[in-house]
Design a protein around this motif. Sequence first.
Motif, PDB file in Angstrom:
ATOM      1  N   ASN A 122       0.225  -2.454   2.028  1.00  0.00           N
ATOM      2  CA  ASN A 122       0.797  -2.082   3.320  1.00  0.00           C
ATOM      3  C   ASN A 122       1.205  -0.616   3.408  1.00  0.00           C
ATOM      4  O   ASN A 122       1.948  -0.232   4.301  1.00  0.00           O
ATOM      5  CB  ASN A 122       2.008  -2.966   3.611  1.00  0.00           C
ATOM      6  N   THR A 123       0.705   0.178   2.462  1.00  0.00           N
ATOM      7  CA  THR A 123       1.060   1.599   2.452  1.00  0.00           C
ATOM      8  C   THR A 123      -0.197   2.448   2.303  1.00  0.00           C
ATOM      9  O   THR A 123      -0.954   2.281   1.344  1.00  0.00           O
ATOM     10  CB  THR A 123       2.020   1.915   1.289  1.00  0.00           C
ATOM     11  N   PHE A 124      -0.414   3.344   3.238  1.00  0.00           N
ATOM     12  CA  PHE A 124      -1.543   4.283   3.149  1.00  0.00           C
ATOM     13  C   PHE A 124      -1.120   5.462   2.275  1.00  0.00           C
ATOM     14  O   PHE A 124       0.014   5.927   2.369  1.00  0.00           O
ATOM     15  CB  PHE A 124      -1.911   4.771   4.558  1.00  0.00           C
ATOM     16  N   PRO A 125      -1.989   5.979   1.394  1.00  0.00           N
ATOM     17  CA  PRO A 125      -3.403   5.631   1.187  1.00  0.00           C
ATOM     18  C   PRO A 125      -3.643   4.596   0.099  1.00  0.00           C
ATOM     19  O   PRO A 125      -4.767   4.321  -0.253  1.00  0.00           O
ATOM     20  CB  PRO A 125      -4.001   6.981   0.779  1.00  0.00           C
ATOM     21  N   ASN A 127      -3.464   1.486   0.136  1.00  0.00           N
ATOM     22  CA  ASN A 127      -4.228   0.311   0.564  1.00  0.00           C
ATOM     23  C   ASN A 127      -5.733   0.527   0.475  1.00  0.00           C
ATOM     24  O   ASN A 127      -6.496  -0.441   0.438  1.00  0.00           O
ATOM     25  CB  ASN A 127      -3.827  -0.124   1.972  1.00  0.00           C
ATOM     26  N   LEU A 128      -6.176   1.764   0.421  1.00  0.00           N
ATOM     27  CA  LEU A 128      -7.611   2.034   0.259  1.00  0.00           C
ATOM     28  C   LEU A 128      -8.107   1.521  -1.098  1.00  0.00           C
ATOM     29  O   LEU A 128      -9.287   1.197  -1.258  1.00  0.00           O
ATOM     30  CB  LEU A 128      -7.890   3.537   0.374  1.00  0.00           C
ATOM     31  N   PHE A 129      -7.186   1.455  -2.053  1.00  0.00           N
ATOM     32  CA  PHE A 129      -7.514   0.873  -3.363  1.00  0.00           C
ATOM     33  C   PHE A 129      -7.180  -0.617  -3.405  1.00  0.00           C
ATOM     34  O   PHE A 129      -7.991  -1.431  -3.848  1.00  0.00           O
ATOM     35  CB  PHE A 129      -6.750   1.590  -4.475  1.00  0.00           C
ATOM     36  N   PHE A 130      -5.978  -0.974  -2.941  1.00  0.00           N
ATOM     37  CA  PHE A 130      -5.504  -2.341  -3.137  1.00  0.00           C
ATOM     38  C   PHE A 130      -6.208  -3.386  -2.276  1.00  0.00           C
ATOM     39  O   PHE A 130      -6.307  -4.544  -2.684  1.00  0.00           O
ATOM     40  CB  PHE A 130      -3.992  -2.407  -2.917  1.00  0.00           C
ATOM     41  N   VAL A 131      -6.699  -3.004  -1.113  1.00  0.00           N
ATOM     42  CA  VAL A 131      -7.429  -3.986  -0.292  1.00  0.00           C
ATOM     43  C   VAL A 131      -8.697  -4.468  -1.007  1.00  0.00           C
ATOM     44  O   VAL A 131      -8.885  -5.671  -1.195  1.00  0.00           O
ATOM     45  CB  VAL A 131      -7.736  -3.431   1.112  1.00  0.00           C
ATOM     46  N   PRO A 132      -9.586  -3.564  -1.430  1.00  0.00           N
ATOM     47  CA  PRO A 132     -10.756  -4.059  -2.179  1.00  0.00           C
ATOM     48  C   PRO A 132     -10.393  -4.646  -3.540  1.00  0.00           C
ATOM     49  O   PRO A 132     -11.034  -5.598  -3.997  1.00  0.00           O
ATOM     50  CB  PRO A 132     -11.644  -2.815  -2.329  1.00  0.00           C
ATOM     51  N   TYR A 133      -9.365  -4.112  -4.178  1.00  0.00           N
ATOM     52  CA  TYR A 133      -8.929  -4.606  -5.495  1.00  0.00           C
ATOM     53  C   TYR A 133      -8.529  -6.074  -5.419  1.00  0.00           C
ATOM     54  O   TYR A 133      -8.994  -6.903  -6.205  1.00  0.00           O
ATOM     55  CB  TYR A 133      -7.767  -3.733  -5.969  1.00  0.00           C
ATOM     56  N   TYR A 134      -7.667  -6.408  -4.468  1.00  0.00           N
ATOM     57  CA  TYR A 134      -7.246  -7.805  -4.297  1.00  0.00           C
ATOM     58  C   TYR A 134      -8.357  -8.658  -3.694  1.00  0.00           C
ATOM     59  O   TYR A 134      -8.563  -9.808  -4.093  1.00  0.00           O
ATOM     60  CB  TYR A 134      -6.000  -7.884  -3.413  1.00  0.00           C
ATOM     61  N   GLY A 135      -9.040  -8.096  -2.708  1.00  0.00           N
ATOM     62  CA  GLY A 135     -10.089  -8.851  -2.037  1.00  0.00           C
ATOM     63  C   GLY A 135     -11.195  -9.277  -2.991  1.00  0.00           C
ATOM     64  O   GLY A 135     -11.635 -10.436  -2.989  1.00  0.00           O
ATOM     65  N   LEU A 136     -11.636  -8.356  -3.824  1.00  0.00           N
ATOM     66  CA  LEU A 136     -12.679  -8.679  -4.797  1.00  0.00           C
ATOM     67  C   LEU A 136     -12.189  -9.676  -5.840  1.00  0.00           C
ATOM     68  O   LEU A 136     -12.977 -10.482  -6.342  1.00  0.00           O
ATOM     69  CB  LEU A 136     -13.165  -7.397  -5.484  1.00  0.00           C
ATOM     70  N   ALA A 137     -10.895  -9.636  -6.155  1.00  0.00           N
ATOM     71  CA  ALA A 137     -10.352 -10.598  -7.122  1.00  0.00           C
ATOM     72  C   ALA A 137     -10.433 -12.019  -6.580  1.00  0.00           C
ATOM     73  O   ALA A 137     -10.863 -12.944  -7.279  1.00  0.00           O
ATOM     74  CB  ALA A 137      -8.913 -10.239  -7.464  1.00  0.00           C
ATOM     75  N   ILE A 138     -10.020 -12.202  -5.323  1.00  0.00           N
ATOM     76  CA  ILE A 138     -10.077 -13.539  -4.722  1.00  0.00           C
ATOM     77  C   ILE A 138     -11.524 -13.998  -4.578  1.00  0.00           C
ATOM     78  O   ILE A 138     -11.867 -15.138  -4.918  1.00  0.00           O
ATOM     79  CB  ILE A 138      -9.373 -13.540  -3.348  1.00  0.00           C
ATOM     80  N   HIS A 187       0.535 -10.452   9.427  1.00  0.00           N
ATOM     81  CA  HIS A 187      -0.428 -10.684  10.520  1.00  0.00           C
ATOM     82  C   HIS A 187      -1.107  -9.379  10.946  1.00  0.00           C
ATOM     83  O   HIS A 187      -1.329  -9.130  12.138  1.00  0.00           O
ATOM     84  CB  HIS A 187       0.252 -11.344  11.717  1.00  0.00           C
ATOM     85  N   PHE A 188      -1.416  -8.541   9.962  1.00  0.00           N
ATOM     86  CA  PHE A 188      -2.075  -7.242  10.129  1.00  0.00           C
ATOM     87  C   PHE A 188      -1.194  -6.211  10.842  1.00  0.00           C
ATOM     88  O   PHE A 188      -1.682  -5.147  11.247  1.00  0.00           O
ATOM     89  CB  PHE A 188      -3.400  -7.387  10.885  1.00  0.00           C
ATOM     90  N   ALA A 189       0.102  -6.504  10.987  1.00  0.00           N
ATOM     91  CA  ALA A 189       1.008  -5.567  11.652  1.00  0.00           C
ATOM     92  C   ALA A 189       1.721  -4.661  10.651  1.00  0.00           C
ATOM     93  O   ALA A 189       2.368  -3.690  11.038  1.00  0.00           O
ATOM     94  CB  ALA A 189       2.043  -6.322  12.481  1.00  0.00           C
ATOM     95  N   GLY A 190       1.598  -4.966   9.352  1.00  0.00           N
ATOM     96  CA  GLY A 190       2.251  -4.177   8.315  1.00  0.00           C
ATOM     97  C   GLY A 190       3.595  -4.751   7.912  1.00  0.00           C
ATOM     98  O   GLY A 190       4.284  -5.378   8.722  1.00  0.00           O
ATOM     99  N   GLY A 198      10.369   0.797  -2.798  1.00  0.00           N
ATOM    100  CA  GLY A 198       9.744   2.069  -2.436  1.00  0.00           C
ATOM    101  C   GLY A 198       9.226   2.833  -3.637  1.00  0.00           C
ATOM    102  O   GLY A 198       8.278   3.619  -3.517  1.00  0.00           O
ATOM    103  N   ILE A 199       9.826   2.590  -4.812  1.00  0.00           N
ATOM    104  CA  ILE A 199       9.394   3.264  -6.029  1.00  0.00           C
ATOM    105  C   ILE A 199       7.927   2.982  -6.347  1.00  0.00           C
ATOM    106  O   ILE A 199       7.234   3.785  -6.974  1.00  0.00           O
ATOM    107  CB  ILE A 199      10.283   2.839  -7.225  1.00  0.00           C
ATOM    108  N   LEU A 200       7.421   1.857  -5.885  1.00  0.00           N
ATOM    109  CA  LEU A 200       6.027   1.472  -6.157  1.00  0.00           C
ATOM    110  C   LEU A 200       5.042   2.322  -5.396  1.00  0.00           C
ATOM    111  O   LEU A 200       3.886   2.437  -5.792  1.00  0.00           O
ATOM    112  CB  LEU A 200       5.822  -0.007  -5.792  1.00  0.00           C
ATOM    113  N   VAL A 201       5.487   2.923  -4.285  1.00  0.00           N
ATOM    114  CA  VAL A 201       4.582   3.722  -3.458  1.00  0.00           C
ATOM    115  C   VAL A 201       5.118   5.143  -3.260  1.00  0.00           C
ATOM    116  O   VAL A 201       4.788   5.831  -2.285  1.00  0.00           O
ATOM    117  CB  VAL A 201       4.340   3.043  -2.086  1.00  0.00           C
ATOM    118  N   GLY A 202       5.965   5.571  -4.190  1.00  0.00           N
ATOM    119  CA  GLY A 202       6.446   6.938  -4.154  1.00  0.00           C
ATOM    120  C   GLY A 202       7.453   7.258  -3.077  1.00  0.00           C
ATOM    121  O   GLY A 202       7.530   8.401  -2.595  1.00  0.00           O
ATOM    122  N   LYS A 203       8.251   6.261  -2.682  1.00  0.00           N
ATOM    123  CA  LYS A 203       9.256   6.498  -1.641  1.00  0.00           C
ATOM    124  C   LYS A 203      10.668   6.338  -2.208  1.00  0.00           C
ATOM    125  O   LYS A 203      10.871   5.649  -3.175  1.00  0.00           O
ATOM    126  CB  LYS A 203       9.050   5.517  -0.484  1.00  0.00           C
TER     127      LYS A 203
END
Length: 203
Positions: A122-125, A127-138, A187-190, A198-203
């Motif tokens: 749910n955090t750009f950028p 999600n450019l990695f995690f969407v395919p990472y999780y999606g391909l795993a499932i 529901h795709f709203a974030g 926040g530490i996980l995404v540099g916040k």
Amino acid sequence: MKQIHYFSGLLIALFVGLHLFNHLWSIMGAAEHISMMESLRSIYRHRLIEVLLLLAVVIQIISGIRLFISKRETVASSYDKLQIWSGLYLAIFFLIHVGAVFMGRLVLHLDTNFYFGVAGLNTFPYNLFFVPYYGLAILSFFGHIAAIHHIKMKQPLLGLTPSQQTKSILVLGVIVTILIFYGLTNHFAGVKLPAEYGILVGK
């Protein structure tokens, strides 16, 4: 090696099935997902079961990579290729994912709950990695099951031929993947992360 891989895989498949069900439950909301996870944790975080699961994951990673190396030059059919490549991806995913969970628990002292899992999604950028990472795993999980089913199943079931059964498993994998992303992204709203995550995404 095949027998060890097969039986450790059965134990992991049972856990992954529960885990995916938990993720599907996120469609009901983050609080409901966490509540369901707490119920399931009473099972898989029992010390004995957790040790068995970790042992099964280690066995699966090692045996999976060895089977991939030994088979990659001899496989011919598309389902044989699906089996070894999906298995390789799952081995890599398990190695990274389990390591990340224990890093979160033991080093960052975070509850590795819903928010830990969805931070990157749910955090750009990221999600450019995690969407395919999780999606391909499932998809690899369902693809691996479908490939094994295609090899072993010889009888019709519920009016479906073995080939139709295999394709149904693959279609189910796509549907489950979409629904899980639907839930894990509010529901795709974030999803708004609590401050401690926040530490996980540099916040």
